[in-house]
Motif scaffolding. Structure first.
Motif, short mmCIF file in Angstrom:
data_model
loop_
_atom_site.label_atom_id
_atom_site.label_comp_id
_atom_site.label_asym_id
_atom_site.label_seq_id
_atom_site.Cartn_x
_atom_site.Cartn_y
_atom_site.Cartn_z
N LYS A 129 0.76 -1.25 0.00
CA LYS A 129 0.00 0.00 0.00
C LYS A 129 0.80 1.30 0.00
N LYS A 130 2.09 1.27 0.33
CA LYS A 130 2.80 2.54 0.51
C LYS A 130 4.14 2.54 -0.22
N VAL A 158 0.66 11.08 -8.83
CA VAL A 158 -0.30 10.75 -7.78
C VAL A 158 -1.64 10.25 -8.32
N GLY A 159 -2.02 10.64 -9.53
CA GLY A 159 -3.26 10.14 -10.11
C GLY A 159 -3.21 8.63 -10.29
N HIS A 160 -2.07 8.13 -10.71
CA HIS A 160 -1.91 6.69 -10.88
C HIS A 160 -1.91 6.00 -9.51
N ALA A 161 -1.29 6.65 -8.52
CA ALA A 161 -1.31 6.09 -7.16
C ALA A 161 -2.75 5.99 -6.65
N GLU A 162 -3.56 6.98 -6.94
CA GLU A 162 -4.97 6.95 -6.53
C GLU A 162 -5.69 5.76 -7.17
N VAL A 197 0.11 19.73 -3.33
CA VAL A 197 -0.24 18.58 -4.19
C VAL A 197 -1.74 18.33 -4.15
N GLY A 198 -2.34 18.36 -2.96
CA GLY A 198 -3.78 18.29 -2.83
C GLY A 198 -4.41 16.94 -3.13
N SER A 199 -3.76 15.87 -2.69
CA SER A 199 -4.32 14.54 -2.89
C SER A 199 -4.20 13.74 -1.60
N ASP A 200 -5.23 12.94 -1.29
CA ASP A 200 -5.18 12.07 -0.12
C ASP A 200 -4.17 10.94 -0.29
N HIS A 201 -3.63 10.78 -1.48
CA HIS A 201 -2.66 9.71 -1.74
C HIS A 201 -1.22 10.21 -1.73
N PHE A 202 -1.03 11.41 -1.20
CA PHE A 202 0.33 11.91 -0.94
C PHE A 202 0.38 12.50 0.46
N LYS A 203 1.22 11.92 1.31
CA LYS A 203 1.39 12.40 2.67
C LYS A 203 2.86 12.35 3.05
N LEU A 204 3.13 12.54 4.34
CA LEU A 204 4.50 12.56 4.85
C LEU A 204 4.81 11.32 5.65
N LEU A 205 6.04 10.88 5.57
CA LEU A 205 6.56 9.86 6.48
C LEU A 205 7.22 10.64 7.61
N TYR A 206 6.60 10.62 8.77
CA TYR A 206 7.11 11.38 9.92
C TYR A 206 8.11 10.52 10.68
N ASP A 207 9.39 10.83 10.49
CA ASP A 207 10.45 10.10 11.18
C ASP A 207 10.76 10.81 12.49
N ASN A 221 3.51 18.33 17.34
CA ASN A 221 3.43 18.24 15.88
C ASN A 221 2.57 17.07 15.43
N ILE A 222 2.63 15.96 16.15
CA ILE A 222 1.75 14.83 15.83
C ILE A 222 0.29 15.23 16.05
N GLN A 223 0.03 15.92 17.15
CA GLN A 223 -1.34 16.36 17.42
C GLN A 223 -1.84 17.35 16.37
N ASP A 224 -0.97 18.28 15.96
CA ASP A 224 -1.37 19.34 15.04
C ASP A 224 -1.44 18.88 13.58
N TYR A 225 -0.56 17.97 13.19
CA TYR A 225 -0.39 17.65 11.77
C TYR A 225 -0.64 16.19 11.42
N HIS A 226 -1.23 15.42 12.31
CA HIS A 226 -1.34 13.98 12.07
C HIS A 226 -2.09 13.63 10.79
N ASP A 227 -2.99 14.50 10.35
CA ASP A 227 -3.71 14.22 9.10
C ASP A 227 -2.77 14.23 7.89
N TYR A 228 -1.62 14.85 8.05
CA TYR A 228 -0.65 14.92 6.97
C TYR A 228 0.35 13.75 7.00
N PHE A 229 0.30 12.96 8.05
CA PHE A 229 1.28 11.88 8.23
C PHE A 229 0.68 10.54 7.83
N GLY A 230 1.38 9.84 6.94
CA GLY A 230 0.90 8.55 6.49
C GLY A 230 1.68 7.38 7.04
#
Length: 290
Positions: A129-130, A158-162, A197-207, A221-230
């Protein structure tokens, strides 16, 4: 003296015999004593292959599965076979290009886009999946220019990823210690790129290790930005070693913060062991299993 020597020799034989039994499983005796540990089920555990190079993919996967880890990651499709045989996943697959030379460089776009499109198909065909992505180094490039360059390339991918159900994750890395000049080195820069980018199929790997070095404030940062972390990675700091009391990151609190966001994905252990590798990996699982 003779009786003492005989007793000592007998003890040595017993220890040697026990070690021989343990070695057939690949576990140390310390790990073997901990096998009864039961995972709570709130965290899905993965392990990064490159940190355990002394093990084949098959052996690492078998050992990991014994301790409740269900993914081995940072693998190319050529290494998927042992995971499929064991019913495991590769939660984060490798992509084309390198950490230092990647999609912030327009000269590489055509080559990298073609490589990512192919890799998306390989990942999806395996049922995974990732797919990891990297920004590349600045090399004198302005951060906003680099962000636009990244967005331009990712929008071609990202369109193909979707369509294939694959999530692209750009990794946040530190540019202070390990990856000098890397562009995607702060959470806010990565978040802005995700918005661009504006797609749910592109996010960040939060290391967590890398971001502790660059900016700290991990839980906020996890609390504030977790929707951006995949996806999430762990390691101890300083040193990128075990998750123990020699380092400054308190992982139980961080894991609880991740669970509280509703995240249901994987947390991957990406540290370089300095002791028995499987004992250290098991310790990381226990520390993070909140």
């Amino acid at each position: 003296m003779k009786a003492h020597a005989h007793t000592r020799r007998s003890a040595i034989k017993k220890i040697a015999g026990a070690a021989a039994i343990v070695s057939t499983t690949g576990f140390s005796s310390e790990y073997d004593r901990q096998k009864a540990f039961t995972l709570k089920g709130n965290i899905n555990h993965s392990v990064a292959r490159w940190c355990f190079r002394d093990f084949s993919v098959a052996d690492l996967a078998k050992n990991a599965k014994e301790m409740g880890i269900t993914s081995v990651e940072i693998l190319a499709p050529s290494d998927f076979g042992p995971l499929l045989e064991l019913g495991m996943t590769c939660e984060m697959s490798t992509g084309p290009g390198s950490i230092s030379e990647n999609i912030n460089n327009p000269k590489l776009h055509d080559e990298l886009v073609a490589g990512y499109l192919t890799r998306i198909d390989e990942v999806a065909d395996a049922g995974f999946k990732k797919l990891i992505m990297f920004s590349g180094n600045r090399a004198g490039m302005d951060d906003y220019v680099g962000m636009r360059n990244c967005a331009t390339a990712i929008k071609r991918i990202v369109g193909h990823a979707e369509k294939r159900g694959v999530l692209l994750c750009m990794e946040l890395l530190n540019s202070k210690v390990n990856h000098r000049d890397y562009m995607c080195d702060h959470t806010e820069w990565g978040v802005a790129l995700v918005d661009m980018v504006g797609s749910d199929h592109f996010k960040l790997l939060y290391d967590i290790y890398h971001m502790q070095i660059m900016e700290g404030d991990i839980i906020r940062n996890i609390q504030d930005y977790h929707d951006y972390f995949g996806h999430y990675h762990t390691a101890g700091n300083p040193g990128r070693n075990e998750l123990d009391d020699t380092q400054e990151i308190y992982y139980p609190a961080i894991m609880r913060a991740i669970v509280e966001t509703g995240y249901e994905g994987y947390v991957a252990h990406e540290f370089v062991p300095t002791r028995d590798p499987m004992t250290s990996l098991r310790q990381a699982v226990e520390v993070c299993d909140v």
